[in-house]
Design an enzyme around this catalytic site. Sequence first.
Site, PDB file in Angstrom:
ATOM      1  N   MET A  11       0.845  -1.192   0.000  1.00  0.00           N
ATOM      2  CA  MET A  11       0.000   0.000   0.000  1.00  0.00           C
ATOM      3  C   MET A  11       0.885   1.249   0.000  1.00  0.00           C
ATOM      4  O   MET A  11       1.899   1.293   0.695  1.00  0.00           O
ATOM      5  CB  MET A  11      -0.913   0.014   1.223  1.00  0.00           C
ATOM      6  CG  MET A  11      -1.950  -1.092   1.241  1.00  0.00           C
ATOM      7  SD  MET A  11      -3.174  -0.902   2.567  1.00  0.00           S
ATOM      8  CE  MET A  11      -2.140  -1.209   4.021  1.00  0.00           C
ATOM      9  N   CYS A  13      -0.691   4.646  -0.043  1.00  0.00           N
ATOM     10  CA  CYS A  13      -1.414   5.813   0.456  1.00  0.00           C
ATOM     11  C   CYS A  13      -2.724   5.342   1.093  1.00  0.00           C
ATOM     12  O   CYS A  13      -3.133   4.188   0.913  1.00  0.00           O
ATOM     13  CB  CYS A  13      -1.703   6.799  -0.674  1.00  0.00           C
ATOM     14  SG  CYS A  13      -2.797   6.148  -1.957  1.00  0.00           S
ATOM     15  N   CYS A  16      -5.291   3.331  -0.919  1.00  0.00           N
ATOM     16  CA  CYS A  16      -5.103   1.880  -1.097  1.00  0.00           C
ATOM     17  C   CYS A  16      -5.934   1.123  -0.061  1.00  0.00           C
ATOM     18  O   CYS A  16      -6.609   0.139  -0.382  1.00  0.00           O
ATOM     19  CB  CYS A  16      -3.636   1.508  -0.961  1.00  0.00           C
ATOM     20  SG  CYS A  16      -2.558   2.261  -2.196  1.00  0.00           S
ATOM     21  N   TYR A  63      -1.394  -6.408  -3.983  1.00  0.00           N
ATOM     22  CA  TYR A  63      -0.765  -6.377  -2.664  1.00  0.00           C
ATOM     23  C   TYR A  63      -0.294  -7.776  -2.263  1.00  0.00           C
ATOM     24  O   TYR A  63      -0.760  -8.778  -2.809  1.00  0.00           O
ATOM     25  CB  TYR A  63      -1.738  -5.830  -1.618  1.00  0.00           C
ATOM     26  CG  TYR A  63      -2.338  -4.497  -2.010  1.00  0.00           C
ATOM     27  CD1 TYR A  63      -1.556  -3.363  -2.110  1.00  0.00           C
ATOM     28  CD2 TYR A  63      -3.708  -4.385  -2.296  1.00  0.00           C
ATOM     29  CE1 TYR A  63      -2.093  -2.144  -2.492  1.00  0.00           C
ATOM     30  CE2 TYR A  63      -4.256  -3.173  -2.677  1.00  0.00           C
ATOM     31  CZ  TYR A  63      -3.450  -2.054  -2.771  1.00  0.00           C
ATOM     32  OH  TYR A  63      -3.991  -0.850  -3.147  1.00  0.00           O
ATOM     33  N   CYS A 127       7.761  21.379  -2.662  1.00  0.00           N
ATOM     34  CA  CYS A 127       7.548  20.670  -3.926  1.00  0.00           C
ATOM     35  C   CYS A 127       6.122  20.800  -4.446  1.00  0.00           C
ATOM     36  O   CYS A 127       5.891  21.239  -5.564  1.00  0.00           O
ATOM     37  CB  CYS A 127       7.914  19.199  -3.775  1.00  0.00           C
ATOM     38  SG  CYS A 127       7.696  18.252  -5.296  1.00  0.00           S
ATOM     39  N   CYS A 132       8.203  21.813  -7.467  1.00  0.00           N
ATOM     40  CA  CYS A 132       8.145  20.818  -8.547  1.00  0.00           C
ATOM     41  C   CYS A 132       6.819  20.824  -9.294  1.00  0.00           C
ATOM     42  O   CYS A 132       6.786  20.882 -10.533  1.00  0.00           O
ATOM     43  CB  CYS A 132       8.376  19.417  -7.985  1.00  0.00           C
ATOM     44  SG  CYS A 132       9.658  19.285  -6.746  1.00  0.00           S
TER      45      CYS A 132
END
Length: 557
Positions: A11, A13, A16, A63, A127, A132
């Site tokens: 997993m 996050c 999931c 998984y 980021c 980013c």
Amino acid sequence: MWIKQLKIKGMTCPSCAEGIEKKLNTLKGVEIKVCYPEGNGVLTVKGDTRLKSLIAKIEDKGYQVTEMDQKQANTDKSTLSAANNGQQLHVAIIGTGSGAFAGALRAVENGARVTLIERKPIIGGTCVNIGCVPSKIMIRAAHIAHLQQHHAFDGIKKHKPVIDRHQLLAQQRARVNELRAAKYENILESNPEISLVKGDARFKDANTLIVDQEHGNFTEIKADRFLIATGASASIPPIPGLAETPYWTSTEALEAEVLPESLCVIGSSIVALELAQAYLRLGTKVTLLARHSLLFNEDPEIGSELHKILEAEGMTILDHTQAQAISYQKGLLSSGKFTINTTQGQTLICDQLLIATGRPPNTGSLGLEKAGVVMDSDGAISVDDHMRTNIEHIYAAGDCSNQPQFVYVAAAAGTRAAINMTGGDAAINLSAMPAVMFTEPQMATVGLTEAEAQHNNIKTDTRLLPLENVPRALANFETRGFVKLVIEESSRRLIGAQILAPEAGEMIQTAVLAIHNQMTIEDLAGQLFPYLTMVEGIKLCAQTFNKDVKELSCCAG
């Protein structure tokens, strides 16, 4: 009825965990509760549904699932608790960027509770908010605008793009907000073991933080372990007059609601070049001042070739030029003007000025001297490969430390710091660290340059393959750039790669894995690469160590 505890690996996050629950909880008599940070699930079944079939349904989603007995289920937390005199380990993390969150999630997974401290109104760090993500959105938009009037295909009419900066900015902000919510805010809300305190953190001593908050209030936080992940901010050079002008850093450049007619950029590294080209392609006249040459710290052939490419697109580049003095005159009916006097005697006038001369670490206000933490001469926190400072229970990760300033390095460092803070042993290996710049063509590098290898007394052999020898580049009618490979002469192992190409960022990981696995140049040249891909350029360059690729047929193995 029966209940089983499952260990679920893979997993990435909270979504999931939600996906697994959604899939199984629709089945009659089946209920599963999945904890993403712990990587565990509690399965309750009423009826005759078999455990094996339910595990198979979870594994169908990619998984890895194993059944846990009670002893296994309690091992990690009980071990950590015992090591901390029976108390749950408390980790305080200063910052909420990628390094901080990666560390927080792994620390909680290993049984600790975490307090995050953030001084800014929003979480997520540089980021996702001002680095980013918004820059790549802007660069992509500029790329599309550029293609509308500059492409190589005869049968497609070229035209000047019509640019609505307000719409572009609204779309950019929406995606930034979406990603911040998905990758930071939602994770924080769904994880009871992670708490957030807003304010400016500073060390009172090696075991205590003071967090200064609004209206003169403050909070003291004591913890067993500390992770400093405060990032970095734009450097502002001491140029006479600059401080009195409305100059931009990268933050303001990414959020500007109006495209200036003319822009001067001071700086010649990644941030400066990415934003300079983006504004150029969106219709702004751009002049760039480089203290030395472009990308002075990279292989000189990259800077030299990119200089030609950017000038051909219309950018004015002033090598070996610095600003001596800067002033700003407000306009009566329009925007004002910057005046820049240079060391070469020029006087430059522009509508806007971007300062992109580096990013020093955010460490000045942390009171590190009170904790005894050692920094280098630039203010970066000195850490070893386990992210340990000189104080055994204080760690640092990301741009505030003496590690390379890349978000993926920060995240990897944060994870490993958390492992080490909770009793594990994890080092970071930067010997095959990729670096990418998202100009067009992109620059991507890994390992040693020819000069760096020779400085380390390594005898080398190198080859540089212009993109005109790469079939995909020919098919794209885009042959600007090259692939360069560096090998150790005695072992024939690949030790470095420098790429300037439209898809260099997608190509470089092949060289990363080759260096990591100590492949020889012959090993690399003998691999199967899909035809008419840019990454085939690496294979072709590898082949040039032993043959002339111009004499090979297509797909020659």
